[in-house]
Design an enzyme around this catalytic site. Structure first.
Site, PDB file in Angstrom:
ATOM      1  N   ARG A  23       0.826  -1.220   0.000  1.00  0.00           N
ATOM      2  CA  ARG A  23       0.000   0.000   0.000  1.00  0.00           C
ATOM      3  C   ARG A  23       0.855   1.263   0.000  1.00  0.00           C
ATOM      4  NH1 ARG A  23      -5.679  -0.524   1.856  1.00  0.00           N
ATOM      5  NH2 ARG A  23      -6.211  -2.573   1.076  1.00  0.00           N
ATOM      6  N   ARG A  27      -3.581   6.797   1.048  1.00  0.00           N
ATOM      7  CA  ARG A  27      -4.080   7.998   1.730  1.00  0.00           C
ATOM      8  C   ARG A  27      -3.093   8.702   2.635  1.00  0.00           C
ATOM      9  NH1 ARG A  27      -9.485   5.419   3.942  1.00  0.00           N
ATOM     10  NH2 ARG A  27      -8.101   3.613   3.797  1.00  0.00           N
ATOM     11  N   ARG A  36      -7.013  11.557  -5.886  1.00  0.00           N
ATOM     12  CA  ARG A  36      -8.237  10.804  -5.661  1.00  0.00           C
ATOM     13  C   ARG A  36      -9.448  11.737  -5.752  1.00  0.00           C
ATOM     14  NH1 ARG A  36     -12.018   8.876  -2.463  1.00  0.00           N
ATOM     15  NH2 ARG A  36     -12.188   6.710  -1.784  1.00  0.00           N
ATOM     16  N   ASP A  73      -7.327  -2.656  -7.241  1.00  0.00           N
ATOM     17  CA  ASP A  73      -7.826  -3.271  -6.004  1.00  0.00           C
ATOM     18  C   ASP A  73      -8.236  -4.702  -6.281  1.00  0.00           C
ATOM     19  OD1 ASP A  73      -8.554  -2.369  -3.120  1.00  0.00           O
ATOM     20  OD2 ASP A  73     -10.159  -3.698  -3.736  1.00  0.00           O
ATOM     21  N   TYR A 150     -15.468 -11.213   0.376  1.00  0.00           N
ATOM     22  CA  TYR A 150     -16.166  -9.952   0.067  1.00  0.00           C
ATOM     23  C   TYR A 150     -17.400 -10.222  -0.798  1.00  0.00           C
ATOM     24  CZ  TYR A 150     -12.104  -7.520   1.969  1.00  0.00           C
ATOM     25  OH  TYR A 150     -11.116  -7.067   2.810  1.00  0.00           O
TER      26      TYR A 150
HETATM   27  O1  1CP Z   1       0.203   0.619  -3.165  1.00  0.00           O
HETATM   28  C1  1CP Z   1      -0.660  -0.285  -3.172  1.00  0.00           C
HETATM   29  O2  1CP Z   1      -0.460  -1.367  -2.587  1.00  0.00           O
HETATM   30  C2  1CP Z   1      -1.918   0.034  -3.921  1.00  0.00           C
HETATM   31  C3  1CP Z   1      -2.702  -1.038  -4.554  1.00  0.00           C
HETATM   32  C4  1CP Z   1      -3.686  -1.784  -3.649  1.00  0.00           C
HETATM   33  C5  1CP Z   1      -3.604  -3.131  -3.303  1.00  0.00           C
HETATM   34  C6  1CP Z   1      -2.467  -4.084  -3.572  1.00  0.00           C
HETATM   35  C7  1CP Z   1      -4.899  -1.290  -3.120  1.00  0.00           C
HETATM   36  C8  1CP Z   1      -5.392   0.088  -3.217  1.00  0.00           C
HETATM   37  N1  1CP Z   1      -5.587  -2.328  -2.549  1.00  0.00           N
HETATM   38  C9  1CP Z   1      -4.812  -3.452  -2.633  1.00  0.00           C
HETATM   39  C10 1CP Z   1      -5.146  -4.807  -2.177  1.00  0.00           C
HETATM   40  C11 1CP Z   1      -6.319  -5.033  -1.301  1.00  0.00           C
HETATM   41  N2  1CP Z   1      -7.552  -4.454  -1.332  1.00  0.00           N
HETATM   42  C12 1CP Z   1      -6.353  -6.050  -0.326  1.00  0.00           C
HETATM   43  C13 1CP Z   1      -5.224  -7.025  -0.076  1.00  0.00           C
HETATM   44  C14 1CP Z   1      -4.118  -6.442   0.706  1.00  0.00           C
HETATM   45  C15 1CP Z   1      -4.392  -6.072   2.131  1.00  0.00           C
HETATM   46  O3  1CP Z   1      -4.786  -6.959   2.914  1.00  0.00           O
HETATM   47  O4  1CP Z   1      -4.198  -4.888   2.467  1.00  0.00           O
HETATM   48  C16 1CP Z   1      -7.616  -6.032   0.282  1.00  0.00           C
HETATM   49  C17 1CP Z   1      -8.123  -6.929   1.407  1.00  0.00           C
HETATM   50  C18 1CP Z   1      -8.378  -5.018  -0.364  1.00  0.00           C
HETATM   51  C19 1CP Z   1      -9.804  -4.670  -0.112  1.00  0.00           C
HETATM   52  C20 1CP Z   1      -9.924  -3.241   0.225  1.00  0.00           C
HETATM   53  N3  1CP Z   1      -9.850  -2.224  -0.686  1.00  0.00           N
HETATM   54  C21 1CP Z   1      -9.957  -2.674   1.513  1.00  0.00           C
HETATM   55  C22 1CP Z   1      -9.924  -3.433   2.842  1.00  0.00           C
HETATM   56  C23 1CP Z   1     -11.279  -3.565   3.415  1.00  0.00           C
HETATM   57  C24 1CP Z   1     -11.267  -4.430   4.669  1.00  0.00           C
HETATM   58  O5  1CP Z   1     -11.932  -5.469   4.653  1.00  0.00           O
HETATM   59  O6  1CP Z   1     -10.584  -4.079   5.639  1.00  0.00           O
HETATM   60  C25 1CP Z   1      -9.980  -1.269   1.348  1.00  0.00           C
HETATM   61  C26 1CP Z   1     -10.070  -0.218   2.417  1.00  0.00           C
HETATM   62  C27 1CP Z   1      -9.890  -1.026  -0.059  1.00  0.00           C
HETATM   63  C28 1CP Z   1      -9.776   0.301  -0.726  1.00  0.00           C
HETATM   64  C29 1CP Z   1      -8.410   0.656  -1.166  1.00  0.00           C
HETATM   65  N4  1CP Z   1      -7.631  -0.101  -2.015  1.00  0.00           N
HETATM   66  C30 1CP Z   1      -6.463   0.532  -2.286  1.00  0.00           C
HETATM   67  C31 1CP Z   1      -6.486   1.783  -1.565  1.00  0.00           C
HETATM   68  C32 1CP Z   1      -5.415   2.831  -1.597  1.00  0.00           C
HETATM   69  C33 1CP Z   1      -7.705   1.846  -0.867  1.00  0.00           C
HETATM   70  C34 1CP Z   1      -8.222   3.002  -0.026  1.00  0.00           C
HETATM   71  C35 1CP Z   1      -9.238   3.727  -0.833  1.00  0.00           C
HETATM   72  C36 1CP Z   1      -9.287   5.194  -0.645  1.00  0.00           C
HETATM   73  O7  1CP Z   1      -8.516   5.958  -1.260  1.00  0.00           O
HETATM   74  O8  1CP Z   1     -10.170   5.607   0.120  1.00  0.00           O
END
Ligand code: 1CP
Length: 343
Positions: A23, A27, A36, A73, A150
């Protein structure tokens, strides 16, 4: 070509390991929050190739990182399969959800996912010409079990009760769902490789909530299926796998030669990883991301412990889970400077 991350995945030991952070785009960076806003919603950002390219590169402009990870994502696969996905501000992802009545017979056929995912492949293509020459471009997807959680609950989960109920009580449909996600993930990752991804990472963030038998059936076996199909199509593609929370079962992943890298979560002791995993595979991890919001004073001892244990074998410096929005960018600079000073 002089790419440290790829050399490490092929078994090379470097005194100063390659560094990237899960990540790393997100943010905690003011420039991410700006972009964003420009994009509208989070999914609009993922599907806008120019802006997604921009946010992927943002952390590399600030920090000298050995890898860029495609900005996308894991939930884009359900979205492309026709299960609506959206993000509630401050709450996280929402999906139509099988437990809310979505019928898996209404999913699109796997060969139809590329239409929706075409902008992602374009982002990969942009990135492969724009990232610094010494950095490696990582493509990724979620593993079937984590994506299924999910798709079943329609949101993130704490106890996974909906997903486990579906798994235990509607086994045939659950197997059908895992199979659809597995096939779609092969197509999605294969297209990323064709567009220029140099390494693939498979995230199974919720692997650790299953019993060992269910973990084998629904975490390990589907990931092996994806990896072996990718290797058939793209023989030399290195694959990093992240079965978060599986504890001693990490050993089973380490021994499988389909995988080149094993991402360990924060709970795995570095000394155990050295002894039990690193003889068979490059180890990636596992600094606690919660060290990054504070004043940075306790970073050094934790980093030193990782380096002392792991840098005498193939090792990729990373966190044990993703950076949080509260991380301070100056701590990341401090972290990188410290690792690079220890040569
Ligand atoms: O730099 C990077 O790693 C960006 C790319 C990336 C990746 C690899 C994002 C952007 N998401 C992910 C993978 C991801 N998404 C996972 C697997 C990794 C992990 O466990 O962290 C999972 C479970 C998700 C699902 C997801 N998407 C969540 C988690 C929800 C939960 O159940 O807790 C969330 C909050 C997102 C949104 C998201 N995805 C990525 C970002 C930067 C964000 C935040 C969105 C925003 O800007 O508000």
């Amino acid at each position: 070509m002089n790419k440290k991350l790829i050399a490490t995945l092929n078994g090379t030991t470097h005194t100063t390991p390659p560094i990237w952070l899960m990540r790393q785009a997100g943010r905690y960076l003011p420039e991410y929050r700006e972009t964003r806003k420009k994009a509208g919603g989070f999914l609009d950002l993922c599907y806008n190739s120019d802006l997604a390219t921009e946010v992927t590169l943002q952390p590399l402009r600030r920090f000298e990182l050995d890898a860029a990870i495609l900005f996308a994502d894991i939930l884009l696969v359900p979205d492309a399969l026709g299960m609506k996905v959206w993000f509630e501000e401050g709450e996280g992802p929402r999906l139509d959800g099988i437990s809310n009545g979505f019928n898996i017979n209404n999913l699109k056929s796997v060969s139809d996912i590329h239409e929706r995912l075409a902008p992602i492949y374009q982002t990969v293509k942009n990135l492969s010409s724009e990232i610094p020459k010494t950095s490696t471009l990582i493509g990724f997807a979620g593993a079937p079990w984590t994506v299924a959680t999910y798709m079943i609950a329609g949101k993130g989960s704490k106890d996974f009760s909906e997903s486990k109920a579906f798994m235990f009580q509607e086994e045939e449909k659950f197997n059908q769902l895992i199979n659809i996600i597995t096939l779609a993930t092969v197509e999605y990752l294969s297209a990323q490789i064709e567009a220029g991804a140099e390494v693939i990472k498979i995230f199974d963030s919720w692997a650790g909530v299953l019993s060992e038998r269910k973990m084998t059936a629904y975490v390990y076996d589907p990931i092996v299926k994806i990896a072996s199909e990718l290797k058939k199509r793209h023989e030399n593609i290195p694959i990093i796998v992240f079965p978060r929370g599986v504890g001693p079962s990490y050993k089973v992943f380490a021994k499988n030669e389909l995988f080149s890298g094993l991402a360990i979560d924060t709970s795995i002791p570095a000394a155990w990883a050295k002894k039990e995993l690193q003889n068979s595979i490059a180890v990636q991890g596992n600094l606690d991301p919660e060290l990054l919001p504070g004043d940075g004073s306790t970073l050094k001892e934790e980093v030193e412990n990782l380096l002392d244990n792991l840098r005498n074998g193939p090792y990729i410096f990373n966190l044990g889970h993703g950076i949080t929005p509260k991380a301070r960018p100056e701590n990341i600079q401090k972290l990188i400077d410290f690792i690079r000073s220890k040569n």
